[in-house]
Design a protein around this motif. Sequence first.
Motif, mmCIF file in Angstrom:
data_model
loop_
_atom_site.group_PDB
_atom_site.id
_atom_site.type_symbol
_atom_site.label_atom_id
_atom_site.label_comp_id
_atom_site.label_asym_id
_atom_site.label_seq_id
_atom_site.Cartn_x
_atom_site.Cartn_y
_atom_site.Cartn_z
ATOM 1 N N SER A 85 -16.043 136.360 -7.972
ATOM 2 C CA SER A 85 -16.889 136.539 -6.797
ATOM 3 C C SER A 85 -18.077 137.446 -7.101
ATOM 4 N N ASP A 142 -10.764 127.553 -9.180
ATOM 5 C CA ASP A 142 -9.752 127.255 -8.170
ATOM 6 C C ASP A 142 -10.340 126.858 -6.826
ATOM 7 N N ASP A 143 -11.664 127.024 -6.667
ATOM 8 C CA ASP A 143 -12.302 126.542 -5.441
ATOM 9 C C ASP A 143 -12.902 125.150 -5.631
ATOM 10 N N GLY A 144 -12.574 124.494 -6.762
ATOM 11 C CA GLY A 144 -13.004 123.126 -7.001
ATOM 12 C C GLY A 144 -14.404 122.982 -7.535
ATOM 13 N N PRO A 155 -9.500 131.262 -11.790
ATOM 14 C CA PRO A 155 -10.272 131.765 -10.652
ATOM 15 C C PRO A 155 -11.750 131.931 -10.973
ATOM 16 N N ARG A 156 -12.548 131.734 -9.964
ATOM 17 C CA ARG A 156 -13.976 131.994 -10.054
ATOM 18 C C ARG A 156 -14.238 133.461 -9.733
#
Length: 277
Positions: free
Chosen positions: A119, A167-169, A116-117
């Motif tokens: 936030s 995970d958001d590419g 995960p990135r």
Amino acid sequence: MTDPDTVVVKIGGARAVDPEGALANVASVREDGTDVVVVHGGSTAVDDALERMGVEPEYVETPSGVVGRFTDAETMDVFKMALAGQVNTDLVTGLRNQGVDAVGLSGVDGGLFTGPRKSAVRVVEDGTKKIRRGDHSGTIESVNGGLLSTLLSDGYTPVASPPMLADDGVAVNTDADRAAAAVAAELGGTLVSLTDVAGVYRDPDDPSTVIDRVDTPDAYEELRAAAEGFMGRKVMAATEALEGGAERVVVANANADAPIRSAIDGGGTDVLPSALE
């Protein structure tokens, strides 16, 4: 000590770290029948590139006292250029000149590092806890061990570095020490973390106070208490590696003679799984 089947060598990016000895030692360790994966950062190369571009690097401190780089969008572009381009290519070139069939990888290649990135990140500024947004960084949750095992079984030595694939590419920064820990955990190997000092010191200003063996919970608490600044991140990475299944972690001097062999044979700060029991 018994030679491990797999050694993950983290080569630090500090200015005082000369990688040449480690690269030569990779060749001899492989000749002994041990698989080697190299993981690297590149803090100095990134800082130098930022300076050439007139961008001031920013380091922040987390509430737990760990110091790390804040990576905004502009810094991320420089980061990809410096690590995946300059540092990785230089290390692969050096290894191939030592007769090692090295293959360079970023954490994006083959989905090597994914997760995960963030936030936002929590930081401490002037004694006050704050939330900073816009950070291009993430936490590795998965390592493509199959890719590494395939390369190793075919006789290659992987040389891996951030960035990771979020995970958001998006390709984002991730801590190289923790990346090395994740690889060591995935492969069940020994992590040798090479840096510009001889290990973790009880007194940060006195090399004679190096903690040589950490094999009990009490010794582990002493280790955590002694680790300051960037060394705190290495102890965090050591903990994650051992919790994930690594055999042992050694924090050792990159500039020692035969630094990898020296670490395997007991040099530096040797952290064992029994310390976390």
